[in-house]
Design a protein around this motif. Structure first.
Motif, short mmCIF file in Angstrom:
data_model
loop_
_atom_site.label_atom_id
_atom_site.label_comp_id
_atom_site.label_asym_id
_atom_site.label_seq_id
_atom_site.Cartn_x
_atom_site.Cartn_y
_atom_site.Cartn_z
N SER A 195 65.93 48.63 9.19
CA SER A 195 65.35 48.81 10.50
C SER A 195 66.39 48.54 11.57
O SER A 195 67.16 47.57 11.47
CB SER A 195 64.16 47.86 10.70
N THR A 196 66.41 49.36 12.62
CA THR A 196 67.34 49.14 13.73
C THR A 196 66.91 47.98 14.61
O THR A 196 67.64 47.59 15.52
CB THR A 196 67.44 50.41 14.59
N ALA A 197 65.73 47.41 14.36
CA ALA A 197 65.26 46.28 15.16
C ALA A 197 66.03 45.00 14.86
O ALA A 197 66.02 44.06 15.64
CB ALA A 197 63.76 46.05 14.93
N ALA A 198 66.70 44.95 13.70
CA ALA A 198 67.49 43.77 13.33
C ALA A 198 68.80 43.76 14.11
O ALA A 198 69.22 44.77 14.68
CB ALA A 198 67.75 43.78 11.83
N GLN A 199 69.46 42.59 14.13
CA GLN A 199 70.73 42.44 14.82
C GLN A 199 71.72 41.72 13.90
O GLN A 199 71.35 40.77 13.23
CB GLN A 199 70.57 41.66 16.13
N PRO A 200 72.98 42.15 13.87
CA PRO A 200 73.96 41.47 13.02
C PRO A 200 74.41 40.15 13.64
O PRO A 200 74.53 40.04 14.86
CB PRO A 200 75.11 42.48 12.96
N SER A 201 74.67 39.17 12.80
CA SER A 201 75.22 37.91 13.27
C SER A 201 76.73 38.03 13.40
O SER A 201 77.35 38.97 12.87
CB SER A 201 74.87 36.79 12.30
N ALA A 202 77.36 37.06 14.09
CA ALA A 202 78.81 37.08 14.23
C ALA A 202 79.49 37.00 12.87
O ALA A 202 80.51 37.67 12.62
CB ALA A 202 79.26 35.92 15.11
N GLY A 203 78.93 36.22 11.97
CA GLY A 203 79.50 36.11 10.63
C GLY A 203 79.41 37.40 9.86
O GLY A 203 80.34 37.78 9.14
N GLU A 204 78.28 38.10 9.99
CA GLU A 204 78.11 39.38 9.30
C GLU A 204 79.07 40.43 9.83
O GLU A 204 79.62 41.24 9.06
CB GLU A 204 76.67 39.85 9.43
N VAL A 205 79.30 40.42 11.15
CA VAL A 205 80.24 41.37 11.74
C VAL A 205 81.65 41.09 11.23
O VAL A 205 82.40 42.00 10.85
CB VAL A 205 80.20 41.30 13.27
N ALA A 206 82.04 39.80 11.19
CA ALA A 206 83.38 39.44 10.72
C ALA A 206 83.57 39.84 9.26
O ALA A 206 84.64 40.33 8.87
CB ALA A 206 83.61 37.94 10.90
N GLN A 207 82.55 39.63 8.46
CA GLN A 207 82.63 40.01 7.05
C GLN A 207 82.76 41.52 6.88
O GLN A 207 83.54 42.00 6.04
CB GLN A 207 81.40 39.51 6.30
N LEU A 208 82.04 42.28 7.70
CA LEU A 208 82.12 43.74 7.63
C LEU A 208 83.51 44.22 8.04
O LEU A 208 84.07 45.13 7.40
CB LEU A 208 81.05 44.37 8.52
N VAL A 209 84.08 43.63 9.08
CA VAL A 209 85.44 44.00 9.51
C VAL A 209 86.43 43.77 8.37
O VAL A 209 87.28 44.61 8.09
CB VAL A 209 85.84 43.20 10.76
N SER A 210 86.29 42.62 7.70
CA SER A 210 87.18 42.32 6.59
C SER A 210 87.01 43.32 5.45
O SER A 210 88.01 43.78 4.85
CB SER A 210 86.88 40.90 6.08
N THR A 211 85.76 43.71 5.17
CA THR A 211 85.50 44.69 4.11
C THR A 211 86.12 46.04 4.44
O THR A 211 86.73 46.69 3.58
CB THR A 211 83.98 44.85 3.91
N ILE A 212 85.99 46.46 5.69
CA ILE A 212 86.55 47.75 6.11
C ILE A 212 88.07 47.75 5.98
O ILE A 212 88.67 48.72 5.51
CB ILE A 212 86.12 48.04 7.56
#
Length: 288
Positions: A195-212
């Motif tokens: 769902s687009t109603a959710a929001q990513p946390s700062a930790g989740e964003v940092a982890q995604l950047v590392s994965t990319i």
């Protein structure tokens, strides 16, 4: 979702009167994809889509006009799951028995509760058959042939992409069916939910950047109904770029590449191939 005022809606419906009956079945579909399929399967039907182009279904609030349409419908088609979780209140307000509603999503073998079944043309093929049986006078055969051609065309287009480059990052978890059908690895999503109603946390964003970074992903794919600011920030941080937008939760307006269901899958495929390879590929979709 804010609950509709039942008294207001009943008064409105009672006073609206009935239109002259042309004899054509009156069909109400919850999503833009489902409505487009119904128009192709039953060209003679009068089809109303509750959701409109580029509308986020996860945040939708039912309008009085939706209840009016439901109250006059001969056939109600629902997509299922979170994509139209708001439908129950509208059916109650319109006086429609939920047992009379055709749950197309439930009939096409949904995967672990994921409501985005239309991203797989084979499930869309099954949906066309369900819709054809639900609408009097429908003829799903010609459209089903086009969907079969679409599936073949998507697979042929993606064949130019090496397996180790078929890695996808999108706005939210809406393309899982497409990814499974065409052997694409979903590395992550900006919004870690269906769902687009959710929001990513700062930790989740940092982890995604590392994965990319580790995977060497070249492009992050934003969706047409989502503001791409977060995707743009993540792409800058990860050394990637934001690829062409994808049609995910809703079709696009008339004249856009995603104005029809088949058009949306073709456009998404071209966008993904371009993002995976870094170059434009003129994919052919004969018969679709």
């Amino acid at each position: 979702m804010r609950r509709l005022s039942l008294l207001f809606v009943l008064v409105l419906v009672a006073g609206c009167g009935s239109a002259a009956d042309s004899g054509a079945p009156r069909v109400v579909a919850t999503t833009t994809q489902l409505a487009d399929m119904a128009r192709n399967v039953a060209p003679g039907a009068h089809v109303t889509s509750i959701l409109t182009p580029n509308t986020d279904p996860h945040e939708y609030e039912v309008r009085p006009r939706d209840v009016k349409a439901l109250a006059k419908a001969d056939v109600v088609l629902r997509s299922g799951g979170e994509a139209d979780a708001w439908l129950g209140d509208a059916l109650d307000a319109a006086g429609v028995d939920q047992n009379e509603v055709v749950d197309v999503g439930a009939a096409v073998d949904p995967y672990h509760g994921d409501p985005h079944w239309w991203q797989d043309p084979v499930r869309a093929l099954a949906a066309a058959g369900v819709i054809g049986r639900a609408i009097p006078g429908a003829d799903p055969g010609p459209y089903m042939l086009r969907l079969q051609a679409l599936d073949r065309g998507v697979r042929a287009c993606l064949a130019v992409v090496p397996e180790n480059r078929r890695r996808m990052v999108t706005s939210h978890d809406a393309l899982g069916y497409y990814a499974r059908r065409y052997e694409i690895e979903v590395l992550g999503t900006v919004i870690p939910a269906r769902s687009t109603a959710a929001q990513p946390s700062a930790g989740e964003v940092a982890q995604l950047v590392s994965t990319i970074r580790r995977a060497g992903v070249r492009a992050i794919f934003a969706e047409s109904a989502v503001n791409p600011k977060v995707e743009q920030a993540i792409a800058r941080e990860a050394g990637a770029h934001v690829g062409p937008e994808l049609w995910a939760d809703a079709l696009g307006p008339p004249g856009s590449s995603g104005a029809t269901y088949i058009g949306s899958i073709e456009a998404n495929t071209r966008s993904l191939v371009e993002g995976f390879t870094g170059r434009r590929v003129d994919c052919e979709f004969p018969g679709a």
